[in-house]
Design a protein around this motif. Structure first.
Motif, short mmCIF file in Angstrom:
data_model
loop_
_atom_site.label_atom_id
_atom_site.label_comp_id
_atom_site.label_asym_id
_atom_site.label_seq_id
_atom_site.Cartn_x
_atom_site.Cartn_y
_atom_site.Cartn_z
N PRO A 137 -9.88 -12.64 10.19
CA PRO A 137 -10.09 -13.59 11.29
C PRO A 137 -8.80 -14.32 11.68
CG PRO A 137 -11.85 -13.78 9.67
CD PRO A 137 -10.80 -12.89 9.06
N TYR A 138 -8.75 -14.76 12.96
CA TYR A 138 -7.54 -15.47 13.38
C TYR A 138 -7.86 -16.60 14.36
CZ TYR A 138 -6.83 -13.52 18.16
OH TYR A 138 -6.91 -13.21 19.49
N PHE A 140 -11.36 -5.94 4.84
CA PHE A 140 -10.79 -7.26 4.58
C PHE A 140 -11.46 -8.34 5.43
CE2 PHE A 140 -6.73 -4.82 3.45
CZ PHE A 140 -6.92 -4.97 2.08
N ASP A 141 -11.84 -7.98 6.64
CA ASP A 141 -12.51 -8.94 7.53
C ASP A 141 -13.81 -9.43 6.89
OD1 ASP A 141 -13.27 -10.33 9.97
OD2 ASP A 141 -14.60 -8.63 10.36
N LYS A 142 -14.62 -8.50 6.45
CA LYS A 142 -15.91 -8.86 5.84
C LYS A 142 -15.69 -9.68 4.58
CE LYS A 142 -20.18 -6.79 4.07
NZ LYS A 142 -20.88 -5.50 3.79
N ALA A 143 -14.64 -9.37 3.83
CA ALA A 143 -14.40 -10.04 2.55
C ALA A 143 -13.95 -11.48 2.72
CB ALA A 143 -13.35 -9.28 1.75
N THR A 144 -13.39 -11.83 3.88
CA THR A 144 -12.79 -13.16 4.04
C THR A 144 -13.46 -14.05 5.09
OG1 THR A 144 -11.18 -12.26 5.61
CG2 THR A 144 -10.53 -12.35 3.29
N ALA A 194 -21.24 -17.76 8.54
CA ALA A 194 -21.82 -18.63 9.55
C ALA A 194 -21.00 -18.66 10.83
CB ALA A 194 -21.95 -20.05 8.98
N ASN A 195 -19.75 -18.21 10.74
CA ASN A 195 -18.86 -18.20 11.91
C ASN A 195 -17.86 -17.06 11.71
OD1 ASN A 195 -17.35 -18.71 14.16
ND2 ASN A 195 -17.02 -20.89 13.72
N PRO A 196 -18.27 -15.82 12.03
CA PRO A 196 -17.49 -14.64 11.67
C PRO A 196 -16.10 -14.52 12.30
CG PRO A 196 -19.75 -14.06 12.23
CD PRO A 196 -19.56 -15.47 12.64
N THR A 197 -15.79 -15.33 13.30
CA THR A 197 -14.45 -15.26 13.89
C THR A 197 -13.45 -16.11 13.12
OG1 THR A 197 -14.83 -17.12 15.40
CG2 THR A 197 -15.45 -14.92 16.18
#
Length: 410
Positions: free
Chosen positions: A332-333, A366-370, A374-377
């Protein structure tokens, strides 16, 4: 048949024994050379160009500390680089040692180049040392000291962000157990890689940007996700012979140069030139997206299709070199200084492609892991370093922990 003059059975037997002994020695040397010739990387970094400033105006010793991944059981080599230099680089003496204190070492072992202590590296080139008998355990600190005499320097070849403390000292202190008048520095200058001889093994190349480089992780703690992956590999018997090479550059992009050459441009230099590299993990693209959709300053605009096409080319080239390629989804960024809704759509599209394409040999999510469920972005708050772009040590641990080690048993 009448024997030739001077012939005797005893003489022939002596000659036969000598020939047999020579053959045994030759075979032993060939066997040793074959084993010694199989090298894998235990540590690596990606250099880039840097202005020389005051470098070259005085004799100095560089003492550079690296955290190796796989152990060195007998012989090792080091690789030095002048790839971005515009002048010949003279290095007069080199040693390697085990670290004992901050800048302290045990007895240094000399490193030679073609049997000589000094080497001159032409502009644009790199050089690998002779084999050095030097042993070290996995996940330990190895210290390389370089005596660099005063000389003309215009551009340096170095990795600017070591996330580790190194040292510069006046004069030739290569053999000193403790440096005198040393100053701290935060880069790896001229040092490009350490290789070990092994009867079996391969290496994993982690190609990435600042997240792979370790930005915002604790300095000198070796808590970058590639370091933590290396520790997991070492604890697993089936993967303990794999070295991990961190070829991340902070600010790096896939399609455009900027902070270092683009990922596309540095494939040959930073990936394919590593002997017996077997696996490539790619985690790149967030800087391409950020700059392309920066609400404050848009430049070098790219689309999701552009990035997917670049991934396709990297995968094809890596497969041509016999590497298995694993894609890491972009973390996320939002909210960062260069995040925007349009950029987030590109990130999501690229991640969707990485998760579903058949071109990759595997996926590391890595996206799913971090991300925050509740707010996937956004990052999970416990993993956010505070800048919303880079994970902290806990986030790095979550990234490394999400990697299925069976990917590296194939």
């Amino acid at each position: 048949m009448i024997p030739a003059e001077g012939f005797s059975l005893e003489m022939e037997m002596r000659n036969m024994r000598k020939s047999l002994a020579a053959m045994v020695v030759m075979l032993a040397c060939c066997s040793a050379s074959a084993q010694a010739g199989y090298t894998i990387g235990t540590w690596g970094t990606s250099p880039m160009a840097a202005p020389a400033g005051d470098a070259g105006k005085a004799d100095i010793t560089l003492r550079e500390i690296v955290h190796v991944s796989v152990r060195g059981a007998q012989f090792m080599t080091i690789t030095l680089s002048n790839e971005f230099g515009t002048d010949p680089l003279s290095i007069s003496e080199v040693s390697v040692a085990h670290r004992t204190t901050a800048d302290g070492v045990d007895t240094p072992t000399p490193v030679l180049f073609g049997g000589q202590p000094a080497v001159v590296i032409p502009p644009g080139a790199r050089v690998t040392s002779d084999q050095v008998r030097f042993e070290f355990p996995a996940m330990s600190d190895v210290v390389v000291s370089l005596f660099v005499p005063a000389q003309k320097m215009t551009t340096l070849t170095q990795h600017n962000f070591a996330d580790a403390t190194n040292y510069i000292a006046p004069g030739n202190q290569v053999d000193a157990k403790t440096l005198t008048e040393a100053k701290e520095t935060a880069n790896w200058r001229y040092l490009r890689g350490i290789e070990v001889n092994t009867p079996i093994g391969n290496s994993i190349v982690c190609l990435g940007d600042s997240i792979t480089d370790g930005s915002r992780s604790t300095k000198d703690a070796n808590s970058r996700w590639p370091d933590l992956l290396a520790a997991r590999l070492q604890a697993n018997k089936a993967t303990a012979n794999l070295g991990v090479l961190n070829e991340g550059i902070g600010g790096n992009r896939i399609l455009n140069d900027g902070t270092g050459p683009s990922a596309m441009a540095r494939l040959d230099r930073d990936v394919f030139n590593n002997q017996h590299a077997r696996y490539l993990v790619i985690l790149e693209g967030i800087n391409d997206i950020g700059h392309a959709y920066d609400p404050h300053r848009i430049y070098d605009v790219v689309t999701a299709d552009d990035l997917i096409a670049a991934y396709h080319l990297m995968i094809v080239r890596a497969h041509e070199h016999g590497l298995k390629v694993y894609g890491g989804t972009l973390t996320p960024y939002i909210p960062t200084g260069y995040s925007a809704p349009a950029g987030e759509k590109v990130r999501e599209a690229l991640n969707d492609w990485i998760r579903n394409t058949k071109e990759l040999d595997g996926v590391i999510d890595f996206d799913k892991a971090t991300r925050d469920p509740a707010n996937p972005t956004q990052y999970l708050p416990a993993y956010d370093s505070g800048d919303h772009l880079h994970p902290n040590d806990s986030g790095m641990k979550a990234m490394a922990g999400s990697i299925d080690l069976k990917l590296f048993e194939k």
